[in-house]
Design a protein around this motif. Structure first.
Motif, PDB file in Angstrom:
ATOM      1  N   ASP A 110     -35.515  20.152  -2.366  1.00  0.00           N
ATOM      2  CA  ASP A 110     -34.430  19.271  -1.932  1.00  0.00           C
ATOM      3  C   ASP A 110     -34.674  18.867  -0.475  1.00  0.00           C
ATOM      4  O   ASP A 110     -34.375  19.625   0.444  1.00  0.00           O
ATOM      5  CB  ASP A 110     -33.095  20.007  -2.094  1.00  0.00           C
ATOM      6  N   SER A 111     -35.210  17.675  -0.277  1.00  0.00           N
ATOM      7  CA  SER A 111     -35.544  17.213   1.076  1.00  0.00           C
ATOM      8  C   SER A 111     -34.327  17.107   1.981  1.00  0.00           C
ATOM      9  O   SER A 111     -34.387  17.442   3.162  1.00  0.00           O
ATOM     10  CB  SER A 111     -36.231  15.845   1.029  1.00  0.00           C
ATOM     11  N   ARG A 112     -33.232  16.624   1.433  1.00  0.00           N
ATOM     12  CA  ARG A 112     -32.032  16.442   2.264  1.00  0.00           C
ATOM     13  C   ARG A 112     -31.499  17.778   2.772  1.00  0.00           C
ATOM     14  O   ARG A 112     -31.245  17.950   3.963  1.00  0.00           O
ATOM     15  CB  ARG A 112     -30.955  15.688   1.498  1.00  0.00           C
ATOM     16  N   ALA A 113     -31.328  18.725   1.871  1.00  0.00           N
ATOM     17  CA  ALA A 113     -30.797  20.043   2.265  1.00  0.00           C
ATOM     18  C   ALA A 113     -31.770  20.765   3.193  1.00  0.00           C
ATOM     19  O   ALA A 113     -31.346  21.393   4.175  1.00  0.00           O
ATOM     20  CB  ALA A 113     -30.504  20.890   1.028  1.00  0.00           C
ATOM     21  N   THR A 114     -33.050  20.676   2.905  1.00  0.00           N
ATOM     22  CA  THR A 114     -34.052  21.330   3.758  1.00  0.00           C
ATOM     23  C   THR A 114     -34.045  20.721   5.155  1.00  0.00           C
ATOM     24  O   THR A 114     -34.084  21.448   6.153  1.00  0.00           O
ATOM     25  CB  THR A 114     -35.456  21.231   3.133  1.00  0.00           C
ATOM     26  N   THR A 115     -33.971  19.403   5.238  1.00  0.00           N
ATOM     27  CA  THR A 115     -33.919  18.743   6.540  1.00  0.00           C
ATOM     28  C   THR A 115     -32.712  19.215   7.332  1.00  0.00           C
ATOM     29  O   THR A 115     -32.824  19.538   8.523  1.00  0.00           O
ATOM     30  CB  THR A 115     -33.901  17.206   6.369  1.00  0.00           C
ATOM     31  N   GLU A 116     -31.557  19.275   6.690  1.00  0.00           N
ATOM     32  CA  GLU A 116     -30.342  19.752   7.369  1.00  0.00           C
ATOM     33  C   GLU A 116     -30.523  21.175   7.886  1.00  0.00           C
ATOM     34  O   GLU A 116     -30.161  21.478   9.022  1.00  0.00           O
ATOM     35  CB  GLU A 116     -29.142  19.686   6.423  1.00  0.00           C
ATOM     36  N   ARG A 117     -31.088  22.060   7.059  1.00  0.00           N
ATOM     37  CA  ARG A 117     -31.317  23.450   7.480  1.00  0.00           C
ATOM     38  C   ARG A 117     -32.275  23.528   8.661  1.00  0.00           C
ATOM     39  O   ARG A 117     -32.060  24.290   9.602  1.00  0.00           O
ATOM     40  CB  ARG A 117     -31.900  24.272   6.316  1.00  0.00           C
ATOM     41  N   LEU A 118     -33.360  22.759   8.599  1.00  0.00           N
ATOM     42  CA  LEU A 118     -34.366  22.809   9.653  1.00  0.00           C
ATOM     43  C   LEU A 118     -33.829  22.255  10.972  1.00  0.00           C
ATOM     44  O   LEU A 118     -34.107  22.804  12.039  1.00  0.00           O
ATOM     45  CB  LEU A 118     -35.633  22.072   9.221  1.00  0.00           C
ATOM     46  N   VAL A 119     -33.056  21.199  10.906  1.00  0.00           N
ATOM     47  CA  VAL A 119     -32.454  20.645  12.123  1.00  0.00           C
ATOM     48  C   VAL A 119     -31.460  21.646  12.709  1.00  0.00           C
ATOM     49  O   VAL A 119     -31.437  21.877  13.917  1.00  0.00           O
ATOM     50  CB  VAL A 119     -31.797  19.280  11.841  1.00  0.00           C
ATOM     51  N   ALA A 120     -30.657  22.271  11.859  1.00  0.00           N
ATOM     52  CA  ALA A 120     -29.708  23.277  12.341  1.00  0.00           C
ATOM     53  C   ALA A 120     -30.425  24.454  12.992  1.00  0.00           C
ATOM     54  O   ALA A 120     -29.873  25.117  13.870  1.00  0.00           O
ATOM     55  CB  ALA A 120     -28.826  23.765  11.185  1.00  0.00           C
ATOM     56  N   ALA A 121     -31.673  24.697  12.575  1.00  0.00           N
ATOM     57  CA  ALA A 121     -32.453  25.823  13.122  1.00  0.00           C
ATOM     58  C   ALA A 121     -33.309  25.419  14.316  1.00  0.00           C
ATOM     59  O   ALA A 121     -34.098  26.217  14.802  1.00  0.00           O
ATOM     60  CB  ALA A 121     -33.331  26.419  12.029  1.00  0.00           C
ATOM     61  N   GLY A 122     -33.189  24.177  14.784  1.00  0.00           N
ATOM     62  CA  GLY A 122     -33.882  23.802  15.999  1.00  0.00           C
ATOM     63  C   GLY A 122     -34.926  22.715  15.894  1.00  0.00           C
ATOM     64  O   GLY A 122     -35.471  22.288  16.911  1.00  0.00           O
ATOM     65  N   ALA A 123     -35.234  22.238  14.689  1.00  0.00           N
ATOM     66  CA  ALA A 123     -36.176  21.124  14.574  1.00  0.00           C
ATOM     67  C   ALA A 123     -35.486  19.844  15.032  1.00  0.00           C
ATOM     68  O   ALA A 123     -34.258  19.726  14.967  1.00  0.00           O
ATOM     69  CB  ALA A 123     -36.653  20.972  13.131  1.00  0.00           C
ATOM     70  N   SER A 124     -36.267  18.882  15.481  1.00  0.00           N
ATOM     71  CA  SER A 124     -35.735  17.567  15.844  1.00  0.00           C
ATOM     72  C   SER A 124     -36.061  16.586  14.731  1.00  0.00           C
ATOM     73  O   SER A 124     -37.230  16.423  14.371  1.00  0.00           O
ATOM     74  CB  SER A 124     -36.366  17.075  17.144  1.00  0.00           C
ATOM     75  N   GLU A 125     -35.038  15.931  14.198  1.00  0.00           N
ATOM     76  CA  GLU A 125     -35.274  14.943  13.150  1.00  0.00           C
ATOM     77  C   GLU A 125     -35.874  13.693  13.771  1.00  0.00           C
ATOM     78  O   GLU A 125     -35.312  13.106  14.690  1.00  0.00           O
ATOM     79  CB  GLU A 125     -33.972  14.603  12.437  1.00  0.00           C
ATOM     80  N   VAL A 126     -37.037  13.309  13.273  1.00  0.00           N
ATOM     81  CA  VAL A 126     -37.702  12.088  13.714  1.00  0.00           C
ATOM     82  C   VAL A 126     -37.267  10.933  12.824  1.00  0.00           C
ATOM     83  O   VAL A 126     -37.028   9.826  13.288  1.00  0.00           O
ATOM     84  CB  VAL A 126     -39.236  12.274  13.701  1.00  0.00           C
ATOM     85  N   ALA A 127     -37.156  11.207  11.525  1.00  0.00           N
ATOM     86  CA  ALA A 127     -36.686  10.218  10.561  1.00  0.00           C
ATOM     87  C   ALA A 127     -36.015  10.958   9.409  1.00  0.00           C
ATOM     88  O   ALA A 127     -36.505  11.995   8.967  1.00  0.00           O
ATOM     89  CB  ALA A 127     -37.829   9.365  10.044  1.00  0.00           C
ATOM     90  N   PRO A 128     -34.888  10.439   8.914  1.00  0.00           N
ATOM     91  CA  PRO A 128     -34.177  11.096   7.814  1.00  0.00           C
ATOM     92  C   PRO A 128     -34.946  10.956   6.507  1.00  0.00           C
ATOM     93  O   PRO A 128     -35.899  10.160   6.419  1.00  0.00           O
ATOM     94  CB  PRO A 128     -32.857  10.327   7.757  1.00  0.00           C
ATOM     95  N   PRO A 129     -34.536  11.694   5.472  1.00  0.00           N
ATOM     96  CA  PRO A 129     -35.188  11.556   4.175  1.00  0.00           C
ATOM     97  C   PRO A 129     -35.190  10.096   3.713  1.00  0.00           C
ATOM     98  O   PRO A 129     -34.169   9.418   3.743  1.00  0.00           O
ATOM     99  CB  PRO A 129     -34.327  12.441   3.259  1.00  0.00           C
ATOM    100  N   THR A 130     -36.382   9.643   3.346  1.00  0.00           N
ATOM    101  CA  THR A 130     -36.611   8.244   2.977  1.00  0.00           C
ATOM    102  C   THR A 130     -37.403   8.216   1.687  1.00  0.00           C
ATOM    103  O   THR A 130     -38.394   8.938   1.556  1.00  0.00           O
ATOM    104  CB  THR A 130     -37.435   7.543   4.094  1.00  0.00           C
ATOM    105  N   VAL A 131     -36.998   7.364   0.742  1.00  0.00           N
ATOM    106  CA  VAL A 131     -37.750   7.209  -0.501  1.00  0.00           C
ATOM    107  C   VAL A 131     -38.985   6.360  -0.193  1.00  0.00           C
ATOM    108  O   VAL A 131     -38.889   5.286   0.393  1.00  0.00           O
ATOM    109  CB  VAL A 131     -36.909   6.553  -1.609  1.00  0.00           C
TER     110      VAL A 131
END
Length: 156
Positions: free
Chosen positions: A92-113
């Protein structure tokens, strides 16, 4: 993979070694948040430490500059990736992205098809890694039917 190719296989594992200034934070991010199980860990009396995390099946993706540019354009809309980008397939890219950002990663681009039917997000992560988390939206068989897919041998 054919039997002939199996007979020639000499590499048993791909291991990417990342030097992380904040070892504890990077370990917690990749092991605990992204969910890569710890296979082994080693330390010495002089403070040297390493953890080997199981990232599942490994591949080495070789892309020419035009392909790298196209992927950056599709996933982010501009050139951002250095020469090395690490990609992790997730459920699940969306949920994983949210978890990783909450843990300190910086989102460069949101999940994109993407045109190759995966849901890809880009992040800057601990250890100085530029990463993609991707979720396949179609089966390997369905992707093989798409224009431009296959192997170099099947494309002629």
């Amino acid at each position: 993979m054919s039997t002939h190719a199996d007979d020639r296989r000499q590499v048993r594992q791909l291991r990417l070694v990342v030097e992380a200034e904040d070892y504890e934070a990077a370990l917690a991010f990749y092991r605990d948040v992204l969910g890569l199980p710890e296979e082994a860990a080693f330390s010495t009396g002089d403070g040297a430490r390493v953890a080997i995390l199981d990232a599942g099946r490994a591949t080495l993706e070789i892309a020419n500059p035009a392909q790298k540019k196209m992927i950056d354009d599709v996933e982010v809309g501009r050139q951002v990736a250095p020469k090395l980008r690490v990609a992790f397939e997730v459920d699940d890219s969306r949920a994983t992205t949210e978890r990783l950002v909450a843990a300190g990663a910086s989102e460069v681009a949101p999940p994109t098809v993407t045109p190759w039917q995966s849901l890809n997000a880009r992040l800057d992560a601990p250890g100085g890694l530029h990463i993609t988390v991707f979720q396949e939206l179609s089966s390997p068989e369905e992707r093989q039917e798409m224009d431009g897919f296959g192997t170099d041998a099947t494309r002629g």
